[in-house]
Scaffold this motif. Sequence first.
Motif, PDB file in Angstrom:
ATOM      1  N   LEU A   1      12.862 -11.356   0.571  1.00 62.00           N
ATOM      2  CA  LEU A   1      12.143 -10.216   1.117  1.00 62.00           C
ATOM      3  C   LEU A   1      12.505  -8.935   0.367  1.00 62.00           C
ATOM      4  O   LEU A   1      11.631  -8.105   0.077  1.00 62.00           O
ATOM      5  CB  LEU A   1      12.456 -10.072   2.607  1.00 62.00           C
ATOM      6  N   ALA A   2      13.765  -8.788   0.022  1.00 57.48           N
ATOM      7  CA  ALA A   2      14.174  -7.629  -0.765  1.00 57.48           C
ATOM      8  C   ALA A   2      13.465  -7.612  -2.114  1.00 57.48           C
ATOM      9  O   ALA A   2      12.990  -6.557  -2.566  1.00 57.48           O
ATOM     10  CB  ALA A   2      15.692  -7.641  -0.955  1.00 57.48           C
ATOM     11  N   GLY A   3      13.384  -8.768  -2.770  1.00 60.80           N
ATOM     12  CA  GLY A   3      12.687  -8.822  -4.052  1.00 60.80           C
ATOM     13  C   GLY A   3      11.215  -8.481  -3.925  1.00 60.80           C
ATOM     14  O   GLY A   3      10.644  -7.791  -4.786  1.00 60.80           O
ATOM     15  N   THR A   4      10.586  -8.948  -2.859  1.00 66.50           N
ATOM     16  CA  THR A   4       9.179  -8.622  -2.618  1.00 66.50           C
ATOM     17  C   THR A   4       9.005  -7.135  -2.447  1.00 66.50           C
ATOM     18  O   THR A   4       8.113  -6.513  -3.059  1.00 66.50           O
ATOM     19  CB  THR A   4       8.671  -9.370  -1.376  1.00 66.50           C
ATOM     20  N   HIS A   5       9.829  -6.526  -1.611  1.00 62.24           N
ATOM     21  CA  HIS A   5       9.726  -5.080  -1.392  1.00 62.24           C
ATOM     22  C   HIS A   5       9.942  -4.300  -2.678  1.00 62.24           C
ATOM     23  O   HIS A   5       9.215  -3.326  -2.963  1.00 62.24           O
ATOM     24  CB  HIS A   5      10.754  -4.647  -0.353  1.00 62.24           C
ATOM     25  N   LEU A   6      10.946  -4.702  -3.464  1.00 62.47           N
ATOM     26  CA  LEU A   6      11.266  -3.968  -4.679  1.00 62.47           C
ATOM     27  C   LEU A   6      10.185  -4.082  -5.742  1.00 62.47           C
ATOM     28  O   LEU A   6      10.113  -3.233  -6.641  1.00 62.47           O
ATOM     29  CB  LEU A   6      12.609  -4.456  -5.240  1.00 62.47           C
ATOM     30  N   THR A   7       9.350  -5.102  -5.666  1.00 61.33           N
ATOM     31  CA  THR A   7       8.227  -5.206  -6.607  1.00 61.33           C
ATOM     32  C   THR A   7       7.325  -3.983  -6.504  1.00 61.33           C
ATOM     33  O   THR A   7       6.738  -3.539  -7.491  1.00 61.33           O
ATOM     34  CB  THR A   7       7.430  -6.489  -6.354  1.00 61.33           C
ATOM     35  N   GLY A   8       7.215  -3.439  -5.291  1.00 63.23           N
ATOM     36  CA  GLY A   8       6.520  -2.174  -5.109  1.00 63.23           C
ATOM     37  C   GLY A   8       5.019  -2.300  -5.048  1.00 63.23           C
ATOM     38  O   GLY A   8       4.430  -3.380  -5.109  1.00 63.23           O
ATOM     39  N   ALA A   9       4.370  -1.160  -4.911  1.00 66.47           N
ATOM     40  CA  ALA A   9       2.914  -1.049  -4.822  1.00 66.47           C
ATOM     41  C   ALA A   9       2.490   0.244  -5.490  1.00 66.47           C
ATOM     42  O   ALA A   9       3.298   1.164  -5.668  1.00 66.47           O
ATOM     43  CB  ALA A   9       2.470  -1.067  -3.360  1.00 66.47           C
ATOM     44  N   ASP A  10       1.227   0.327  -5.874  1.00 65.05           N
ATOM     45  CA  ASP A  10       0.727   1.525  -6.550  1.00 65.05           C
ATOM     46  C   ASP A  10       0.657   2.730  -5.621  1.00 65.05           C
ATOM     47  O   ASP A  10       0.704   3.870  -6.060  1.00 65.05           O
ATOM     48  CB  ASP A  10      -0.661   1.259  -7.140  1.00 65.05           C
TER      49      ASP A  10
ATOM     50  N   GLY B   1      12.916  10.066   7.535  1.00 61.58           N
ATOM     51  CA  GLY B   1      14.060   9.866   6.658  1.00 61.58           C
ATOM     52  C   GLY B   1      13.743  10.274   5.230  1.00 61.58           C
ATOM     53  O   GLY B   1      12.721  10.910   4.942  1.00 61.58           O
ATOM     54  N   GLU B   2      14.612   9.856   4.320  1.00 61.67           N
ATOM     55  CA  GLU B   2      14.423  10.201   2.912  1.00 61.67           C
ATOM     56  C   GLU B   2      13.182   9.513   2.354  1.00 61.67           C
ATOM     57  O   GLU B   2      12.905   8.362   2.700  1.00 61.67           O
ATOM     58  CB  GLU B   2      15.651   9.793   2.095  1.00 61.67           C
ATOM     59  N   PRO B   3      12.432  10.195   1.480  1.00 60.89           N
ATOM     60  CA  PRO B   3      11.235   9.571   0.903  1.00 60.89           C
ATOM     61  C   PRO B   3      11.587   8.301   0.131  1.00 60.89           C
ATOM     62  O   PRO B   3      12.624   8.229  -0.524  1.00 60.89           O
ATOM     63  CB  PRO B   3      10.689  10.652  -0.029  1.00 60.89           C
ATOM     64  N   GLU B   4      10.711   7.313   0.253  1.00 61.24           N
ATOM     65  CA  GLU B   4      10.866   6.072  -0.498  1.00 61.24           C
ATOM     66  C   GLU B   4       9.560   5.743  -1.194  1.00 61.24           C
ATOM     67  O   GLU B   4       8.473   6.095  -0.709  1.00 61.24           O
ATOM     68  CB  GLU B   4      11.260   4.922   0.434  1.00 61.24           C
ATOM     69  N   ALA B   5       9.675   5.047  -2.318  1.00 61.92           N
ATOM     70  CA  ALA B   5       8.481   4.600  -3.030  1.00 61.92           C
ATOM     71  C   ALA B   5       7.777   3.521  -2.208  1.00 61.92           C
ATOM     72  O   ALA B   5       8.406   2.839  -1.389  1.00 61.92           O
ATOM     73  CB  ALA B   5       8.868   4.044  -4.394  1.00 61.92           C
ATOM     74  N   PRO B   6       6.463   3.341  -2.408  1.00 58.16           N
ATOM     75  CA  PRO B   6       5.756   2.288  -1.672  1.00 58.16           C
ATOM     76  C   PRO B   6       6.359   0.912  -1.947  1.00 58.16           C
ATOM     77  O   PRO B   6       6.571   0.539  -3.099  1.00 58.16           O
ATOM     78  CB  PRO B   6       4.322   2.376  -2.205  1.00 58.16           C
ATOM     79  N   ALA B   7       6.633   0.186  -0.885  1.00 60.41           N
ATOM     80  CA  ALA B   7       7.153  -1.178  -0.999  1.00 60.41           C
ATOM     81  C   ALA B   7       6.014  -2.168  -0.785  1.00 60.41           C
ATOM     82  O   ALA B   7       5.024  -1.862  -0.120  1.00 60.41           O
ATOM     83  CB  ALA B   7       8.258  -1.418   0.028  1.00 60.41           C
TER      84      ALA B   7
ATOM     85  N   GLY C   1       0.887  -1.623   0.643  1.00 61.88           N
ATOM     86  CA  GLY C   1       1.998  -0.792   0.219  1.00 61.88           C
ATOM     87  C   GLY C   1       2.463   0.021   1.406  1.00 61.88           C
ATOM     88  O   GLY C   1       1.691   0.805   1.963  1.00 61.88           O
ATOM     89  N   GLY C   2       3.712  -0.170   1.812  1.00 61.83           N
ATOM     90  CA  GLY C   2       4.196   0.497   3.012  1.00 61.83           C
ATOM     91  C   GLY C   2       5.665   0.823   2.909  1.00 61.83           C
ATOM     92  O   GLY C   2       6.238   0.871   1.815  1.00 61.83           O
ATOM     93  N   HIS C   3       6.284   1.038   4.053  1.00 58.58           N
ATOM     94  CA  HIS C   3       7.713   1.356   4.114  1.00 58.58           C
ATOM     95  C   HIS C   3       8.473   0.065   4.366  1.00 58.58           C
ATOM     96  O   HIS C   3       8.182  -0.668   5.318  1.00 58.58           O
ATOM     97  CB  HIS C   3       7.962   2.350   5.244  1.00 58.58           C
ATOM     98  N   ARG C   4       9.472  -0.193   3.548  1.00 62.35           N
ATOM     99  CA  ARG C   4      10.164  -1.491   3.640  1.00 62.35           C
ATOM    100  C   ARG C   4      10.884  -1.676   4.976  1.00 62.35           C
ATOM    101  O   ARG C   4      11.062  -2.810   5.439  1.00 62.35           O
ATOM    102  CB  ARG C   4      11.121  -1.664   2.465  1.00 62.35           C
ATOM    103  N   GLU C   5      11.291  -0.574   5.614  1.00 62.68           N
ATOM    104  CA  GLU C   5      11.968  -0.709   6.900  1.00 62.68           C
ATOM    105  C   GLU C   5      11.047  -1.288   7.971  1.00 62.68           C
ATOM    106  O   GLU C   5      11.534  -1.844   8.962  1.00 62.68           O
ATOM    107  CB  GLU C   5      12.503   0.647   7.359  1.00 62.68           C
ATOM    108  N   ALA C   6       9.726  -1.176   7.770  1.00 63.87           N
ATOM    109  CA  ALA C   6       8.789  -1.674   8.785  1.00 63.87           C
ATOM    110  C   ALA C   6       8.889  -3.188   8.949  1.00 63.87           C
ATOM    111  O   ALA C   6       8.848  -3.705  10.070  1.00 63.87           O
ATOM    112  CB  ALA C   6       7.364  -1.265   8.422  1.00 63.87           C
TER     113      ALA C   6
END
Length: 308
Positions: free
Chosen positions: A128-137, A202-208, A235-240
Amino acid sequence: MRPFGSSGTGSGSGRRGRDPLTGTLADRVSALLDLEVRRAARAGSSHDWILSYAELADGTRLFVKSLSRGSAPTGVLVAEARGLEWLGRSFGSPAIQPLGWDERLLVLPLVEQHEPTPAAAERLGRQLAGTHLTGADSFGADWPGYIGPLPLDNTPARHWPRFYAEQRLRPYLRRALDQGALTPSDARAVEKVVDSVEELAGEPEAPARVHGDLWNGNVLWRERDAVLIDPAAHGGHREADLAMLALFGLPYLDRVRDAYNEVAPLSSGWRGRVALHQLHPLLVHVCLFGAAYRTTAMEAARTAFRSS
């Protein structure tokens, strides 16, 4: 799963055409995959679609979702298939991959399920971490979304707090109010979260690259790992995703989360944002299932707001 050939929905002899529904479905799956399907059996229904099992001539077993005859395509099966394929284009993705799909039919591998284990949970956390880190546009997606049978606004956006407020919280708040499942007083509690979302985020994060509907029922455990089904991918927030795994109680969640943190450590204060991320799926549940989820949704709204 009811075995083929038993009483009920199975086509016991394997001959097509014995039952109009299963025979037609077998033909449709055969045409979609360009493979011989020797039998199919209806297993039930979920929301607006029919659930079935099918078997290829070589014995491979399939799971099939289809729209009922006479119903107009809504795009829900297309969204699911595109979401699964998109999740699959990530590092070590645990998302199951579709074998074929069109507007009325989605064919998936049939998963042989096992009891969850700590080792499988840890592997899921890393995947799941790897999926999130792949990111989204961007936040959102390039296709119209659905969560269950409900439309999900995937219009691409650059700013997560407003995306979450306007495209995830407010539409389902309005729907729940229109249905009478929430009161104006309830709405004011949610509006406080909407108005404060910049401070709560919280702190801004890139799209996951998120699954988007990751409750424990959408995690199927196999012998050594798990696969994910039924996404509302975007593309969303990984904490979700992690907050939703906690919402209805995933087995070995601590193992999942610890392994996740080894690969992609969560931002400070994430525990205080769990209720914020759970508010969206709870509002969706209020819209789908009525006031039975009202109390839990309101508790999440109040908890999220108190964390500001």
